[in-house]
Design a protein around this motif. Structure first.
Motif, PDB file in Angstrom:
ATOM      1  N   ARG A  71      -5.300  12.041  57.145  1.00  0.00           N
ATOM      2  CA  ARG A  71      -4.569  11.878  58.398  1.00  0.00           C
ATOM      3  C   ARG A  71      -3.906  10.519  58.538  1.00  0.00           C
ATOM      4  NH1 ARG A  71      -6.618  13.704  63.905  1.00  0.00           N
ATOM      5  NH2 ARG A  71      -4.800  12.395  64.099  1.00  0.00           N
ATOM      6  N   ALA A 119      -1.035  17.750  68.663  1.00  0.00           N
ATOM      7  CA  ALA A 119      -1.843  17.089  69.694  1.00  0.00           C
ATOM      8  C   ALA A 119      -2.912  18.007  70.263  1.00  0.00           C
ATOM      9  CB  ALA A 119      -0.950  16.598  70.817  1.00  0.00           C
ATOM     10  N   SER A 120      -2.976  19.246  69.846  1.00  0.00           N
ATOM     11  CA  SER A 120      -3.880  20.191  70.494  1.00  0.00           C
ATOM     12  C   SER A 120      -5.341  19.925  70.156  1.00  0.00           C
ATOM     13  CB  SER A 120      -3.505  21.606  70.101  1.00  0.00           C
ATOM     14  OG  SER A 120      -3.608  21.727  68.696  1.00  0.00           O
ATOM     15  N   GLY A 121      -6.057  20.929  69.768  1.00  0.00           N
ATOM     16  CA  GLY A 121      -7.500  20.820  69.614  1.00  0.00           C
ATOM     17  C   GLY A 121      -7.951  19.909  68.501  1.00  0.00           C
ATOM     18  N   SER A 122      -7.141  19.781  67.487  1.00  0.00           N
ATOM     19  CA  SER A 122      -7.581  19.090  66.293  1.00  0.00           C
ATOM     20  C   SER A 122      -7.889  17.616  66.531  1.00  0.00           C
ATOM     21  CB  SER A 122      -6.523  19.228  65.212  1.00  0.00           C
ATOM     22  OG  SER A 122      -6.954  18.631  64.040  1.00  0.00           O
ATOM     23  N   ASP A 123      -7.006  16.937  67.233  1.00  0.00           N
ATOM     24  CA  ASP A 123      -7.201  15.509  67.441  1.00  0.00           C
ATOM     25  C   ASP A 123      -8.433  15.210  68.268  1.00  0.00           C
ATOM     26  OD1 ASP A 123      -4.973  14.900  66.042  1.00  0.00           O
ATOM     27  OD2 ASP A 123      -3.668  14.928  67.800  1.00  0.00           O
ATOM     28  N   LEU A 124      -8.677  16.046  69.250  1.00  0.00           N
ATOM     29  CA  LEU A 124      -9.751  15.769  70.189  1.00  0.00           C
ATOM     30  C   LEU A 124     -11.098  15.700  69.475  1.00  0.00           C
ATOM     31  CD1 LEU A 124     -10.608  15.202  72.972  1.00  0.00           C
ATOM     32  CD2 LEU A 124     -10.500  17.626  73.524  1.00  0.00           C
ATOM     33  N   ALA A 125     -11.307  16.579  68.517  1.00  0.00           N
ATOM     34  CA  ALA A 125     -12.564  16.552  67.765  1.00  0.00           C
ATOM     35  C   ALA A 125     -12.714  15.218  67.037  1.00  0.00           C
ATOM     36  CB  ALA A 125     -12.608  17.708  66.774  1.00  0.00           C
ATOM     37  N   ASP A 126     -11.655  14.782  66.392  1.00  0.00           N
ATOM     38  CA  ASP A 126     -11.706  13.502  65.696  1.00  0.00           C
ATOM     39  C   ASP A 126     -11.948  12.361  66.675  1.00  0.00           C
ATOM     40  OD1 ASP A 126     -11.246  14.682  63.235  1.00  0.00           O
ATOM     41  OD2 ASP A 126      -9.081  14.599  63.487  1.00  0.00           O
ATOM     42  N   LEU A 127     -11.325  12.470  67.831  1.00  0.00           N
ATOM     43  CA  LEU A 127     -11.461  11.420  68.836  1.00  0.00           C
ATOM     44  C   LEU A 127     -12.898  11.318  69.326  1.00  0.00           C
ATOM     45  CD1 LEU A 127      -9.954   9.328  70.501  1.00  0.00           C
ATOM     46  CD2 LEU A 127      -9.405  11.120  72.155  1.00  0.00           C
ATOM     47  N   ILE A 128     -13.522  12.443  69.536  1.00  0.00           N
ATOM     48  CA  ILE A 128     -14.906  12.460  70.003  1.00  0.00           C
ATOM     49  C   ILE A 128     -15.828  11.830  68.959  1.00  0.00           C
ATOM     50  CG2 ILE A 128     -16.857  13.988  70.484  1.00  0.00           C
ATOM     51  CD1 ILE A 128     -14.829  15.858  71.866  1.00  0.00           C
ATOM     52  N   VAL A 129     -15.639  12.239  67.709  1.00  0.00           N
ATOM     53  CA  VAL A 129     -16.486  11.701  66.650  1.00  0.00           C
ATOM     54  C   VAL A 129     -16.245  10.200  66.492  1.00  0.00           C
ATOM     55  CG1 VAL A 129     -16.916  11.756  64.176  1.00  0.00           C
ATOM     56  CG2 VAL A 129     -16.653  13.883  65.440  1.00  0.00           C
ATOM     57  N   TYR A 130     -15.003   9.805  66.585  1.00  0.00           N
ATOM     58  CA  TYR A 130     -14.653   8.387  66.457  1.00  0.00           C
ATOM     59  C   TYR A 130     -15.282   7.572  67.576  1.00  0.00           C
ATOM     60  CZ  TYR A 130     -11.617   4.248  66.288  1.00  0.00           C
ATOM     61  OH  TYR A 130     -11.125   2.965  66.237  1.00  0.00           O
ATOM     62  N   LEU A 131     -15.194   8.081  68.785  1.00  0.00           N
ATOM     63  CA  LEU A 131     -15.755   7.369  69.931  1.00  0.00           C
ATOM     64  C   LEU A 131     -17.273   7.285  69.827  1.00  0.00           C
ATOM     65  CD1 LEU A 131     -15.315   6.000  72.628  1.00  0.00           C
ATOM     66  CD2 LEU A 131     -15.321   8.242  73.716  1.00  0.00           C
ATOM     67  N   LEU A 172     -10.779   9.961  77.017  1.00  0.00           N
ATOM     68  CA  LEU A 172     -11.526   9.416  75.892  1.00  0.00           C
ATOM     69  C   LEU A 172     -10.687   8.391  75.126  1.00  0.00           C
ATOM     70  CD1 LEU A 172     -13.531  12.469  74.508  1.00  0.00           C
ATOM     71  CD2 LEU A 172     -14.128  10.783  76.254  1.00  0.00           C
ATOM     72  N   ILE A 216      -1.080  18.564  62.565  1.00  0.00           N
ATOM     73  CA  ILE A 216      -2.018  17.645  63.190  1.00  0.00           C
ATOM     74  C   ILE A 216      -1.942  17.825  64.700  1.00  0.00           C
ATOM     75  CG2 ILE A 216      -2.662  15.251  63.369  1.00  0.00           C
ATOM     76  CD1 ILE A 216      -1.320  14.844  60.707  1.00  0.00           C
ATOM     77  N   ARG A 234      -8.104  20.021  78.192  1.00  0.00           N
ATOM     78  CA  ARG A 234      -8.171  19.357  76.892  1.00  0.00           C
ATOM     79  C   ARG A 234      -7.355  18.077  76.905  1.00  0.00           C
ATOM     80  NH1 ARG A 234      -7.233  24.053  73.599  1.00  0.00           N
ATOM     81  NH2 ARG A 234      -5.071  23.402  73.553  1.00  0.00           N
ATOM     82  N   SER A 271     -20.901  15.067  69.164  1.00  0.00           N
ATOM     83  CA  SER A 271     -20.386  14.587  67.883  1.00  0.00           C
ATOM     84  C   SER A 271     -21.341  14.930  66.755  1.00  0.00           C
ATOM     85  CB  SER A 271     -20.178  13.079  67.955  1.00  0.00           C
ATOM     86  OG  SER A 271     -19.962  12.554  66.678  1.00  0.00           O
ATOM     87  N   LEU A 310     -16.387  22.839  65.715  1.00  0.00           N
ATOM     88  CA  LEU A 310     -16.202  22.012  66.914  1.00  0.00           C
ATOM     89  C   LEU A 310     -14.760  22.127  67.414  1.00  0.00           C
ATOM     90  CD1 LEU A 310     -16.956  19.890  69.005  1.00  0.00           C
ATOM     91  CD2 LEU A 310     -16.584  18.134  67.269  1.00  0.00           C
ATOM     92  N   ARG A 311     -13.821  22.113  66.492  1.00  0.00           N
ATOM     93  CA  ARG A 311     -12.418  22.260  66.883  1.00  0.00           C
ATOM     94  C   ARG A 311     -12.187  23.567  67.617  1.00  0.00           C
ATOM     95  NH1 ARG A 311     -10.512  18.114  63.406  1.00  0.00           N
ATOM     96  NH2 ARG A 311     -11.086  18.511  61.246  1.00  0.00           N
ATOM     97  N   LEU A 365     -13.522  23.455  71.051  1.00  0.00           N
ATOM     98  CA  LEU A 365     -12.682  22.657  71.946  1.00  0.00           C
ATOM     99  C   LEU A 365     -11.420  23.414  72.338  1.00  0.00           C
ATOM    100  CD1 LEU A 365     -13.095  19.149  70.296  1.00  0.00           C
ATOM    101  CD2 LEU A 365     -13.750  19.770  72.617  1.00  0.00           C
ATOM    102  N   GLU A 366     -10.972  24.280  71.467  1.00  0.00           N
ATOM    103  CA  GLU A 366      -9.752  25.033  71.770  1.00  0.00           C
ATOM    104  C   GLU A 366      -9.993  26.082  72.846  1.00  0.00           C
ATOM    105  OE1 GLU A 366      -7.115  26.039  68.819  1.00  0.00           O
ATOM    106  OE2 GLU A 366      -7.231  24.040  67.930  1.00  0.00           O
ATOM    107  N   VAL A 405     -11.781   4.617  74.339  1.00  0.00           N
ATOM    108  CA  VAL A 405     -11.734   4.002  73.017  1.00  0.00           C
ATOM    109  C   VAL A 405     -11.048   2.638  73.114  1.00  0.00           C
ATOM    110  CG1 VAL A 405     -10.616   4.112  70.769  1.00  0.00           C
ATOM    111  CG2 VAL A 405     -11.870   6.078  71.623  1.00  0.00           C
TER     112      VAL A 405
END
Lengths: 198, 198
Positions: free
Chosen positions: A52, B7-19, A138, B5, A131, A20, A119-120, A123-124, A142
């Motif tokens: 978002r 469900a692919s790579g984009s959300d996962l990055a946010d999820l990691i940072v959020y967690l 995760l 937005i 993924r 992160s 980072l995105r 991850l892709e 959460v």
DNA sequence: TTATTTTGTTTCGACTCGCTACAGTAGTGT
DNA sequence: ACACTACTGTAGCGAGTCGAAACAAAATAA
């Protein structure tokens, strides 16, 4: 022996925090850095959040909970972004206390230089099923973590138990309103996991 | 219109940072908070790092790279922890510029109140094979990300291509020294992924 | 009506962070 | 020897973050 970065529960937490941190730092490749360097990590997080979040969640209070900080700090961050012209305030129609935040066009332009893009992209490069599995794991974590400290969980309406999809549109029992399709993928404060894993 | 937005790579990055953010925040359950609240996030990260890094990596410079910040900032964080008696400085034997950092016994005591413990516990609720898969995927992502921005990767010697395990002990070709078993699991600056997945 | 809660803001002090400048040491080349 | 470059760690500056506390205004509950 050369499996992976491995190891059980303890290291994984460090790995997540490390990733992160790495993902949020601009990096020193100096290409789009000149433009993007202006914003701090907290400001980027706020800008991303308001871009978002759905209309019920675009408030300073909701962001403060999302960012796990106080309303005072969140207020300052919002203020700075408004001063830069990246966010704009709007009076709430019915509630005189509340203000609704919108991302301006300049804000959307700024988001194209998001330092988290790297980072995105990284991850892709993972396999889609990997993924998906990581996102699922995760997301579960959460939920567990937020539950163990009485914090609200943030998620999109499409996974929320408050929402009921029928035909074209969807109805949210929580806010008692119809949601458009794009709104279903937005972040909502009142998120409730639909099928929480025990 | 509003981007994808998806469900692919984009959300996962946010999820990691959020967690990560959630896991580092102390939480308001007020039990061990009184004792633990004294340290900031950066200070916790430094304390954790020096407790986990091997002897070649316990320097302010190495920590600054691990934490993706500058040496100046890292120096200040270390200074504050030394002033609290949680870290101690030691002169490097051969290199007069370098100082080696050690975690004092008070520092180890403090680590028992690590606010990240809750995140660790939440992660332990995942199935072991899931945890392993997530660790593998994120480790890979760290490699990709660090590679794309010319940053050093941090990892343990047991996964490093510089190391060669024979019989009881191991030899590191990078630092040209023998490593004890516990040191094999410690973090090293000179980490090089052994079998990087293309 | 009178509490009580919620929302957003401001101020304060301590800390983070990137930056610049600097001193001291190490390694290199001439 | 000498200069030159590279590296390590530190100090100070200014803007931002953060938690805490205090506050005004509006909504809600009693």
């Amino acid at each position: 022996m050369s499996t992976d970065i491995s190891a059980s529960g303890s290291d994984l937490a460090d790995l997540i925090v490390y990733l992160s941190r790495l993902g949020q730092s601009p990096g020193r490749n100096g290409i789009a850095v000149a433009q993007a360097q202006n914003l701090t990590a907290a400001q980027w997080t706020a800008l991303r959040y308001f871009a978002r979040a759905n209309r019920f969640s675009r408030t300073p209070s909701a962001f403060s909970e999302f960012h796990a900080t106080t309303r005072g700090t969140a207020s300052q961050t919002v203020k700075s972004l408004v001063a830069m012209g990246l966010l704009s305030r709007q009076m709430h129609e019915t509630d005189g206390r509340s203000t609704v935040i919108e991302v301006t066009s300049a804000g959307h332009d700024m988001l194209r230089h998001d330092p988290m893009a790297e980072l995105r992209r990284a991850l892709e490069r993972l396999a889609p099923e990997t993924r998906e599995a990581v996102a699922q794991a995760l997301g579960q974590t959460v939920s567990h973590l937020a539950q163990s400290r009485n914090a609200p969980v943030f998620g999109s309406c499409s996974d929320c138990s408050h929402c009921q999809t029928e035909a074209g549109a969807s109805y949210c029992h929580c806010t008692q309103s119809l949601l458009s399709l794009p709104e279903m993928d937005a972040i909502c404060v009142d998120f409730q996991p639909s099928r929480s894993t025990a």
